[in-house]
Design a protein around this motif. Structure first.
Motif, short mmCIF file in Angstrom:
data_model
loop_
_atom_site.label_atom_id
_atom_site.label_comp_id
_atom_site.label_asym_id
_atom_site.label_seq_id
_atom_site.Cartn_x
_atom_site.Cartn_y
_atom_site.Cartn_z
N ASP A 39 0.84 -1.19 0.00
CA ASP A 39 0.00 0.00 0.00
C ASP A 39 0.88 1.25 0.00
O ASP A 39 1.64 1.48 0.93
N ASN A 40 0.73 2.05 -1.05
CA ASN A 40 1.50 3.28 -1.19
C ASN A 40 0.88 4.41 -0.35
O ASN A 40 0.42 5.42 -0.88
N ALA A 41 0.88 4.21 0.97
CA ALA A 41 0.45 5.24 1.91
C ALA A 41 -0.96 5.76 1.62
O ALA A 41 -1.21 6.97 1.62
N SER A 42 -1.90 4.84 1.39
CA SER A 42 -3.28 5.24 1.11
C SER A 42 -3.89 5.97 2.30
O SER A 42 -3.58 5.68 3.46
N THR A 43 -4.81 6.89 2.01
CA THR A 43 -5.48 7.66 3.05
C THR A 43 -7.00 7.47 2.99
O THR A 43 -7.76 8.25 3.58
N ASP A 44 -7.46 6.44 2.27
CA ASP A 44 -8.90 6.24 2.05
C ASP A 44 -9.47 5.08 2.86
O ASP A 44 -10.57 4.61 2.58
N GLY A 45 -8.75 4.63 3.86
CA GLY A 45 -9.24 3.52 4.68
C GLY A 45 -8.85 2.15 4.16
O GLY A 45 -9.41 1.14 4.61
N THR A 46 -7.89 2.09 3.24
CA THR A 46 -7.46 0.81 2.69
C THR A 46 -6.96 -0.13 3.78
O THR A 46 -7.30 -1.32 3.80
N GLN A 47 -6.15 0.38 4.69
CA GLN A 47 -5.57 -0.47 5.73
C GLN A 47 -6.64 -1.14 6.57
O GLN A 47 -6.59 -2.35 6.83
N GLY A 48 -7.64 -0.37 7.01
CA GLY A 48 -8.72 -0.94 7.81
C GLY A 48 -9.55 -1.95 7.04
O GLY A 48 -9.95 -2.98 7.59
N MET A 49 -9.81 -1.66 5.76
CA MET A 49 -10.58 -2.58 4.92
C MET A 49 -9.89 -3.93 4.80
O MET A 49 -10.50 -4.98 4.97
N VAL A 50 -8.58 -3.90 4.53
CA VAL A 50 -7.84 -5.15 4.39
C VAL A 50 -7.82 -5.91 5.71
O VAL A 50 -8.04 -7.13 5.75
N ALA A 51 -7.58 -5.20 6.81
CA ALA A 51 -7.51 -5.86 8.12
C ALA A 51 -8.83 -6.51 8.50
O ALA A 51 -8.86 -7.61 9.05
N GLN A 52 -9.94 -5.85 8.19
CA GLN A 52 -11.24 -6.35 8.60
C GLN A 52 -11.78 -7.44 7.68
O GLN A 52 -12.36 -8.42 8.14
N GLN A 53 -11.57 -7.27 6.38
CA GLN A 53 -12.20 -8.17 5.43
C GLN A 53 -11.27 -9.23 4.86
O GLN A 53 -11.74 -10.24 4.33
N PHE A 54 -9.95 -9.02 4.95
CA PHE A 54 -9.01 -9.98 4.37
C PHE A 54 -7.87 -10.26 5.35
O PHE A 54 -6.70 -9.96 5.08
N PRO A 55 -8.19 -10.87 6.49
CA PRO A 55 -7.14 -11.13 7.48
C PRO A 55 -6.08 -12.12 6.99
O PRO A 55 -4.98 -12.16 7.54
N GLN A 56 -6.41 -12.91 5.96
CA GLN A 56 -5.45 -13.88 5.43
C GLN A 56 -4.44 -13.24 4.48
O GLN A 56 -3.48 -13.90 4.05
N VAL A 57 -4.64 -11.98 4.14
CA VAL A 57 -3.75 -11.28 3.21
C VAL A 57 -2.65 -10.56 3.98
O VAL A 57 -2.91 -9.90 4.99
N GLU A 58 -1.43 -10.71 3.51
CA GLU A 58 -0.30 -9.99 4.12
C GLU A 58 -0.29 -8.56 3.60
O GLU A 58 -0.32 -8.32 2.38
N TYR A 59 -0.23 -7.60 4.50
CA TYR A 59 -0.37 -6.19 4.14
C TYR A 59 0.87 -5.43 4.60
O TYR A 59 1.28 -5.54 5.77
N VAL A 60 1.46 -4.67 3.67
CA VAL A 60 2.61 -3.82 3.99
C VAL A 60 2.27 -2.40 3.57
O VAL A 60 1.99 -2.14 2.40
N ARG A 61 2.29 -1.50 4.53
CA ARG A 61 2.00 -0.09 4.24
C ARG A 61 3.30 0.70 4.19
O ARG A 61 4.08 0.68 5.15
#
Length: 293
Positions: A39-61
């Motif tokens: 994630d290229n420093a999104s400010t639209d709630g991307t981080q929360g969306m991924v955490a809540q809906q896709f816990p199996q996905v590895e996320y790097v901000r």
């Protein structure tokens, strides 16, 4: 034995497109072994969306927006240290059909039947209305005319470069060749990265692997972009021309292709657009990006 595959998606402030992309990846007939989102420093709630809906996905901000080039540079730096056979590169607006990955794997098997081990495979990109996406048409590898004929019967096309919208890169190639040049920031970095691999390596378009590329329009978004953004387009095209990813034929192609893009830009902006074109083009020849090692 089925190859192991890591999917790498780069995103910035497009959480709805990313959500659809991740659902497509999780719904593949051939399962993806791991999904990594940069994630290229999104400010639209991307981080929360991924955490809540896709816990199996590895996320790097990332702490700042490094553009698509910086995102894939960072993501591939992580991915090539992991133990997967292939890395599937995708934009967040590239949405695979349920059998897209299976078709890519089948294409790999057909390539091996030809006696060829590819470094890279591409999907066939279509737009929203189902037509072939003009921005996603790869250049055939004209250096291999006999292979072009043989591969066509197997629904494969040897290619010279491609886009990140759906690019399957072998781990061997990812480790062998330098990372994408992050200084490109936006536009054309994928052409340079794939071109560098395929100058000496081998890649195929797998014609029956379909991915919907949901761009705003079916043509280059750079044409109608701001002057600041089009400066990057002009500069990066100069970098393409001088890159060692392409020989004389490839350099000539990019000069002519760039001329077409610049003329299209002038039709939109008028002659006042010539300043940005000249500024970016000249800057690209004066100051090449740092070499990746």
């Amino acid at each position: 034995m089925s190859p192991t595959i890591l999917a790498l998606v780069v995103t910035h402030n497009r959480k709805n497109l990313l959500k659809e992309c991740l659902n497509c990846l999780l719904g593949q007939n051939h399962p993806v072994d791991r999904i990594l989102v940069i994630d290229n420093a999104s400010t639209d709630g991307t981080q929360g969306m991924v955490a809540q809906q896709f816990p199996q996905v590895e996320y790097v901000r990332l702490s700042e927006n490094l553009g698509a080039a910086g995102g894939f540079h960072h993501g591939l730096a992580i991915a090539r240290e992991l133990d997967y056979d292939w890395i599937w590169l995708l934009d967040d607006d590239a949405h695979p059909k349920p059998d897209s990955l299976q078709k890519l794997v089948n294409g790999l098997e057909r390539a091996l039947c030809l006696g060829k081990t590819p470094d890279l495979l591409l999907s066939h990109l279509v737009w929203l209305d189902g037509r072939t996406h003009p921005m996603g048409i790869p250049w055939p590898d004209l250096r291999r005319p006999l292979l072009l004929l043989r591969a066509w019967k197997h629904r494969l096309v040897p290619i010279r470069f491609g886009t990140y919208a759906s690019m399957l890169v072998s781990q061997v190639a990812a480790r062998k060749y330098p990372l994408p040049t992050k200084e490109y920031f936006l536009w054309n970095d994928d052409l340079e990265y794939s071109g560098r691999i395929l100058r000496r390596g081998l890649g195929f378009l797998v014609k029956d692997s379909l991915v919907v590329h949901k761009t705003r329009n079916p043509f280059s978004s750079a044409i109608s972009s701001t002057d600041e953004q089009f400066y990057l387009e002009a500069r990066n095209r100069a970098w393409l021309v001088r890159s060692d990813a392409f020989g004389p034929l490839g350099k000539a192609f990019w000069v002519l292709n760039s001329l077409g893009v610049f003329l299209a830009r002038l039709r939109v902006r008028g002659w006042r657009g010539i300043h940005i074109i000249a500024k970016g083009w000249l800057e690209g020849f004066r100051n090449p990006p740092p070499a990746n090692h």
